[in-house]
Every structure is written in structure tokens, then in C-alpha cells.
Design a protein around this motif. Structure first.
Motif, mmCIF file in Angstrom:
data_model
loop_
_atom_site.group_PDB
_atom_site.id
_atom_site.type_symbol
_atom_site.label_atom_id
_atom_site.label_comp_id
_atom_site.label_asym_id
_atom_site.label_seq_id
_atom_site.Cartn_x
_atom_site.Cartn_y
_atom_site.Cartn_z
ATOM 1 N N ALA A 142 -29.263 -27.019 -115.379
ATOM 2 C CA ALA A 142 -28.509 -27.120 -114.127
ATOM 3 C C ALA A 142 -29.266 -28.029 -113.171
ATOM 4 O O ALA A 142 -30.463 -27.845 -112.939
ATOM 5 C CB ALA A 142 -28.321 -25.741 -113.508
ATOM 6 N N ILE A 143 -28.573 -29.028 -112.625
ATOM 7 C CA ILE A 143 -29.183 -29.909 -111.625
ATOM 8 C C ILE A 143 -28.267 -29.946 -110.405
ATOM 9 O O ILE A 143 -27.121 -29.518 -110.459
ATOM 10 C CB ILE A 143 -29.433 -31.325 -112.172
ATOM 11 N N ALA A 193 -31.747 -23.268 -116.928
ATOM 12 C CA ALA A 193 -31.091 -23.883 -118.085
ATOM 13 C C ALA A 193 -30.502 -22.781 -118.950
ATOM 14 O O ALA A 193 -30.836 -21.593 -118.812
ATOM 15 C CB ALA A 193 -32.073 -24.724 -118.895
ATOM 16 N N PRO A 198 -23.090 -29.003 -107.954
ATOM 17 C CA PRO A 198 -23.900 -28.767 -109.148
ATOM 18 C C PRO A 198 -23.449 -29.672 -110.292
ATOM 19 O O PRO A 198 -22.286 -30.082 -110.371
ATOM 20 C CB PRO A 198 -23.587 -27.307 -109.474
ATOM 21 N N ILE A 251 -28.927 -28.131 -107.896
ATOM 22 C CA ILE A 251 -29.187 -26.845 -107.250
ATOM 23 C C ILE A 251 -30.698 -26.745 -107.025
ATOM 24 O O ILE A 251 -31.461 -27.441 -107.702
ATOM 25 C CB ILE A 251 -28.675 -25.643 -108.089
ATOM 26 N N MET A 255 -24.445 -30.448 -114.752
ATOM 27 C CA MET A 255 -25.175 -30.008 -115.923
ATOM 28 C C MET A 255 -25.739 -31.208 -116.649
ATOM 29 O O MET A 255 -25.046 -32.208 -116.847
ATOM 30 C CB MET A 255 -24.286 -29.221 -116.884
ATOM 31 N N TYR A 312 -22.738 -21.678 -116.160
ATOM 32 C CA TYR A 312 -23.812 -21.187 -115.296
ATOM 33 C C TYR A 312 -24.078 -22.079 -114.076
ATOM 34 O O TYR A 312 -24.239 -21.551 -112.960
ATOM 35 C CB TYR A 312 -25.109 -21.049 -116.092
ATOM 36 N N PRO A 313 -24.171 -23.411 -114.214
ATOM 37 C CA PRO A 313 -24.472 -24.211 -113.013
ATOM 38 C C PRO A 313 -23.482 -23.983 -111.886
ATOM 39 O O PRO A 313 -23.861 -23.862 -110.715
ATOM 40 C CB PRO A 313 -24.412 -25.655 -113.532
ATOM 41 N N TYR A 314 -22.191 -23.922 -112.246
ATOM 42 C CA TYR A 314 -21.161 -23.745 -111.226
ATOM 43 C C TYR A 314 -21.185 -22.324 -110.657
ATOM 44 O O TYR A 314 -20.924 -22.123 -109.466
ATOM 45 C CB TYR A 314 -19.792 -24.066 -111.812
ATOM 46 N N ALA A 336 -24.214 -22.147 -108.314
ATOM 47 C CA ALA A 336 -23.905 -22.925 -107.109
ATOM 48 C C ALA A 336 -22.912 -22.191 -106.215
ATOM 49 O O ALA A 336 -23.037 -22.185 -104.987
ATOM 50 C CB ALA A 336 -23.356 -24.297 -107.498
#
Length: 325
Positions: free
Chosen positions: A279-280, A287, A143, A282, A145, A130-132, A135
Motif C-alpha cells: 500500500a502506498i 503490504a 491510496p 498512506i 497499490m 486493503y489499501p483502500y 485509507a
């Protein structure tokens, strides 16, 4: 809702029923009403849904759950534990809709249900997490995690790539960005001046170059650059001792690991049923659960929704901290 053929629908309806009336958050579901209603019937969950097209239409005083119903998983395409292109595309559709609501500032935070990289692949997208994905959709270049289990917070410098590729990816620039993203994210956990530990990559953190040079060439320079920003950083600390007593006698507010298993193993050994993936790097609060979609037990009534509830509670608290709610 996550990937429909997995445990996503089951844990979602159970979690929504669990937090009903508990003042955890104002829940807004995104998924397919037919699938969620089937899950309610199958697992004897007494929920009713109210289909809407945008959060501004939500009725927060109703006992019904506000649902963005995308109607994208026909029940004839749903087979328990069997991913396909339809369920994969739907999983991405829910995330796209979430991003749309982030952009128009109609939500404070989001939680992704259990996902399937294979389902996304069948739908034609190389899904790395999800984070990628988020992003990629918003054009954010860096991005990361962060695994969160209570006060144990671990940033993954590299994530869903082969170990061989992860080693090649370790550079001063990437490690510095991971440290900085982790430090900035700590404000959302109510920690203004975090004490952060950075792991080494090699055994004994390279033993001054005897067992590898990545520490000397990349990790130490990244730590020094972070210290120049005024950040309180220790490291590189050998990874085999870094997480000692991290839950019983924590020395650090956050940790930065170099690759997937280095960060995931200590968290999952200690807190498998309590960990969330935040996710950080971003601009949005997001989450997901730190477990897969469990096709082996999908649609059997065996799934535990505890991690999803913990993740919703975590995201809610992060939103409270960010927006002073």
C-alpha cells in the motif's frame, strides 16, 4: 490472519514457525487463538501463542508468539472454503486493530493475510482491497497499490474496478498522484532518485491519437507535471513492450500501470510466488500477499506460505529503511 475460512490461518502459522529464531522481525500476530491453534494441530506446526491485548505487553524474549486474540471466529462458524459474515467481519476487525496500533505508533509495519472481498461483502462492507480499506478508515484520499517482486515494482493507477470504470477514472490528476506516490515510496526500498516508466493506456500508447486520446489529454500532461517536480519519468511507453527484460535487465526502478491486469499480468507471469502488494499513498508501511484466500485448497495442508514470508521480509526491510532500525 486474514479470512479464516481460507488459507490465511495455515500460511500464517507456517510462516511464523519458519521465521522463528531467524531475526527477520519481531512478529506480532493478530487473529483468533482458537483458529490458529486449530491450524497448528491440523498442520503439525509446533507453535505456542501468548495472548496479549497490546504490543506494549509483548515478550520478545519468549519462544511463544505474541498474539492479539480478538476471539471473533467461533469454531462452529468456521467451515473450510466457505466464506460467511462472521469470517468477513473478523477479517476487517484484524485490520481495524492494526490501524489502531499504527495510530499509537506501537508497530513499525503490518502484513494483511489473504482476504476475501465476498466475505467482507457478507459482513456489510464493500471491500476493494486493503489499501483502500485502510485509507477509508484513516481518511486518506489517495491510496494506491504497488506490486513488488524483487526489483520489479508496479504502481496500479486504478485497481479493483471494472475495466470500463477504470477507463473513465484515468485523468491527469489521478495519473500524477500515482506517479508521485510511487516515487515517494521508492525511498522505503532504498532508492532515492528513482527512474520511473509510465505505461500508455491504448494500443501503441494511442499512436498520436489514432487509437485513443487519453495519452494526449491525461497521461502526457501528468508525466510533464511530475517532471516539473524533478522526477525522472519516461513515457507513456506502450504497455505491450514496457516490461520487456524487467527482471533480467531492468531499465527502471518502478513502473506505473493504468489498470489492474496491465500491471498484474507481467508480475504474475514472471513472479507469481514472489509478489507482494504494498500500500502506498498512506502514511503506514503495509503490504499483503498477491494471491487470494484459495477456498478450493483451504484447510487441506496444501497452501504455500512462501509469499507471506517474502512479504514479511519486504515489510521488515521497508521499516528498517524508514525508521533507521
Amino acid at each position: 490472519m486474514g479470512e479464516a475460512s481460507g488459507i490465511g490461518p495455515e500460511v500464517l502459522v507456517k510462516m511464523l514457525n519458519d521465521i522463528s529464531g531467524k531475526n527477520v522481525c519481531r512478529p506480532l500476530a493478530i487473529g483468533d487463538a482458537r483458529v490458529l491453534e486449530l491450524a497448528c494441530r491440523k498442520f503439525d506446526v509446533p507453535l505456542k501463542f501468548r495472548a496479549i491485548s497490546h504490543p506494549k505487553e509483548a515478550d520478545w524474549g519468549s519462544e511463544e508468539i505474541n498474539l492479539i486474540d480478538l476471539q471473533d471466529v467461533p469454531l462452529e462458524k468456521l467451515e473450510a472454503g466457505k466464506h460467511n459474515a462472521v469470517t468477513g467481519r473478523a477479517m476487517l476487525n484484524y485490520t481495524d486493530k492494526l490501524i489502531e496500533f499504527y495510530k499509537d505508533e506501537s508497530i513499525h509495519g503490518g502484513v494483511g493475510g489473504p482476504h476475501s472481498k465476498k466475505a467482507a461483502d457478507l459482513a456489510g462492507y464493500n471491500f476493494l482491497g486493503y489499501p483502500y480499506y485502510i485509507a477509508d478508515m484513516i481518511g486518506e484520499p489517495d491510496p494506491f497499490m504497488m506490486l513488488v517482486a524483487n526489483k520489479t515494482r508496479v504502481v496500479n493507477t486504478t485497481l479493483h474496478v471494472s475495466l470500463r470504470k477504470a477507463l473513465d477514472m484515468i485523468t491527469k490528476d489521478l495519473v500524477f498522484k500515482a506517479i508521485k506516490a510511487g516515487a515517494e515510496a521508492m525511498a522505503l526500498f532504498g532508492v532515492d532518485k528513482p527512474h520511473i516508466a509510465v505505461s500508455g493506456l491504448n494500443p501503441h500508447s494511442g499512436e498520436e491519437g489514432m487509437f485513443g486520446t487519453e495519452e494526449e489529454e491525461h497521461i502526457i500532461p501528468a508525466i510533464e507535471a511530475a517532471r516539473e517536480l524533478g522526477l525522472n519519468i519516461d513515457g507513456p511507453v506502450p504497455a505491450d513492450s514496457l516490461f520487456y527484460q524487467c527482471t533480467t535487465n531492468p531499465r527502471y526502478d518502478a513502473y506505473v500501470a493504468m489498470y489492474h491486469d496491465q500491471g498484474h499480468i507481467p508480475v504474475k507471469v514472471d513472479s507469481f510466488m514472489d509478489a507482494s502488494a504494498v500500500a502506498i499513498g498512506i502514511p503506514y508501511i503495509f503490504a499483503t500477499v498477491d494471491h487470494g484466500c484459495a477456498p478450493d485448497i483451504a484447510w487441506q495442508g496444501k497452501a504455500n506460505h512462501g509469499v507471506l514470508r517474502t512479504t514479511v521480509e519486504l515489510i521488515s526491510q521497508m521499516a528498517i529503511n524508514k525508521y533507521n532500525l
